[in-house]
Design an enzyme around this catalytic site. Structure first.
Site, short mmCIF file in Angstrom:
data_model
loop_
_atom_site.label_atom_id
_atom_site.label_comp_id
_atom_site.label_asym_id
_atom_site.label_seq_id
_atom_site.Cartn_x
_atom_site.Cartn_y
_atom_site.Cartn_z
N ASN A 140 2.17 -10.37 4.95
CA ASN A 140 1.62 -9.45 3.94
C ASN A 140 0.52 -10.21 3.20
O ASN A 140 0.81 -11.10 2.40
CB ASN A 140 2.73 -9.01 2.98
CG ASN A 140 2.20 -8.15 1.84
OD1 ASN A 140 1.03 -7.75 1.84
ND2 ASN A 140 3.05 -7.87 0.86
N LYS A 165 -1.42 -9.09 1.01
CA LYS A 165 -1.62 -8.60 -0.36
C LYS A 165 -3.11 -8.43 -0.63
O LYS A 165 -3.85 -8.05 0.30
CB LYS A 165 -0.93 -9.55 -1.37
CG LYS A 165 0.55 -9.79 -0.99
CD LYS A 165 1.35 -10.47 -2.04
CE LYS A 165 2.80 -10.63 -1.55
NZ LYS A 165 3.70 -11.17 -2.54
N HIS A 181 6.58 -1.90 -1.94
CA HIS A 181 6.64 -3.31 -2.32
C HIS A 181 6.87 -3.42 -3.83
O HIS A 181 6.37 -2.61 -4.60
CB HIS A 181 5.33 -4.01 -1.93
CG HIS A 181 5.44 -5.50 -2.00
ND1 HIS A 181 5.39 -6.18 -3.21
CD2 HIS A 181 5.64 -6.44 -1.05
CE1 HIS A 181 5.54 -7.48 -2.97
NE2 HIS A 181 5.70 -7.67 -1.68
N GLU A 205 5.64 -5.23 -5.97
CA GLU A 205 4.41 -5.32 -6.78
C GLU A 205 3.83 -3.93 -7.04
O GLU A 205 3.28 -3.68 -8.11
CB GLU A 205 3.39 -6.24 -6.06
CG GLU A 205 3.84 -7.70 -6.16
CD GLU A 205 3.38 -8.60 -5.03
OE1 GLU A 205 2.49 -8.19 -4.25
OE2 GLU A 205 3.93 -9.71 -4.92
N GLU A 257 13.55 -8.03 -0.42
CA GLU A 257 12.77 -9.05 -1.11
C GLU A 257 13.25 -9.19 -2.55
O GLU A 257 12.87 -8.38 -3.41
CB GLU A 257 11.29 -8.67 -1.12
CG GLU A 257 10.65 -8.53 0.24
CD GLU A 257 9.13 -8.71 0.17
OE1 GLU A 257 8.64 -9.62 0.83
OE2 GLU A 257 8.46 -7.97 -0.55
N GLY A 304 6.86 -15.54 -4.25
CA GLY A 304 5.82 -16.43 -4.74
C GLY A 304 6.31 -17.53 -5.66
O GLY A 304 5.51 -18.19 -6.32
N SER A 356 9.24 -16.15 -0.53
CA SER A 356 9.11 -17.60 -0.32
C SER A 356 9.60 -18.06 1.04
O SER A 356 10.10 -19.19 1.16
CB SER A 356 9.80 -18.37 -1.46
OG SER A 356 9.17 -18.10 -2.69
P1 13P Z 1 5.76 -14.85 -0.69
O1 13P Z 1 6.10 -15.16 0.75
O2 13P Z 1 4.41 -15.35 -1.09
O3 13P Z 1 6.86 -15.25 -1.62
O4 13P Z 1 5.63 -13.25 -0.79
C1 13P Z 1 6.65 -12.47 -0.30
C2 13P Z 1 6.22 -11.06 -0.32
O5 13P Z 1 6.10 -10.45 -1.35
C3 13P Z 1 5.92 -10.44 0.98
O6 13P Z 1 5.79 -9.07 0.86
#
Ligand code: 13P
Length: 249
Positions: free
Chosen positions: A10, A12, A93, A95, A164, A170, A209
């Site tokens: 992803n 982002k 997601h 976010e 997740e 992150g 992560s």
């Molecule tokens: P990270 O792998 O950077 O922690 O992000 C995970 C994520 O949100 C994937 O959609």
């Protein structure tokens, strides 16, 4: 039946045209690990170009609108991303649930739109740190899942779930292996209740992560059928070890 592991990157809100070289690089490395399926969900602006250069990686989108067309300024529909070549679409997601206030009902409608266009919907769920500390993470996540799941008669490879934990995204922190195992088992059980035996075909991805150091252990857990990878998916040097771990698992 053993599911081939699926690793989805992803990106982002990262990636300009100058970064397409990294997609070529990732695709070439993925070719060396045919026992894993690999996809990259890139910004909308890169979907079409990425699809043309990635022979071994499927390209996906990170969101879409639930409606096919209409007065929704700034949005793109599932039909539009499908036309650009997307084969996967991430929906819900954390976010977007936080930044855009997306509800479970929104996520469900988007997942249904994605599946209706013959793409695979990756439905994201996960608890906050407070919810984890409350001791009720499983009940909270399963309720979120049940309210976000599409009402469809036939799954046919077109649905993935991504667990997740928000606090792991992150941060470099991940749940312990028992916590991952019990959450993924609970998700599988909820999927079986909703969809019956075909729920065994649904990939349940872990995200938060995931990297080359922890992928092998995470991917060895029952009902962890792959990963949704953020930061470590941006460059082949970091992403390839995750793909390699999935190919071995
Ligand atoms: P990270 O792998 O950077 O922690 O992000 C995970 C994520 O949100 C994937 O959609």
């Amino acid at each position: 039946m053993k599911r081939k592991k699926l690793i989805v990157g992803n990106w982002k809100m990262n990636g300009l045209k100058s970064d397409l070289v990294h997609i070529i690089d990732i695709s070439e490395h993925a070719a060396a690990h045919p026992n894993a399926d690999v996809a990259l969900c890139v910004p909308t602006t890169l979907i079409e170009a990425a699809g043309k250069i990635s022979n071994y990686v499927a390209i996906g989108a990170q969101d879409c609108h639930a409606h096919n067309d209409g007065a929704h300024t700034g949005c793109v529909s599932a039909t539009m991303v499908a036309e650009c070549g997307a084969r996967y679409v991430i929906v819900g997601h954390s976010e977007r649930r936080t930044d855009q206030g997306e509800s479970n009902a929104d996520v469900k409608a988007k997942a249904q739109a994605v599946m209706a266009r013959n793409m695979c919907a990756i439905v994201c769920i996960g608890e906050s740190e407070d919810q984890r500390n409350s001791g009720n993470a499983i009940a909270i996540v399963i309720e979120q899942l049940n309210l976000s799941l599409p009402d469809v008669d036939n799954i046919d490879g077109a649905l993935c779930i991504a667990y997740e934990p928000i606090w792991a995204i992150g941060t470099g922190r991940i749940p312990n292996m028992d916590e991952v195992a019990e959450m993924h088992l609970a998700i599988r059980q909820a999927l079986i209740i909703k969809y019956g035996e075909s729920a065994h075909d649904i990939h349940i991805l872990y995200g938060g992560s995931m990297n080359g150091d922890n992928a092998q252990e995470l991917l060895s857990i029952a009902h962890v059928d792959g990963g949704l990878v953020g930061g470590a998916s941006l460059r082949a040097t970091k992403f390839t070890p995750v793909i390699a771990a999935a190919s071995r698992a």
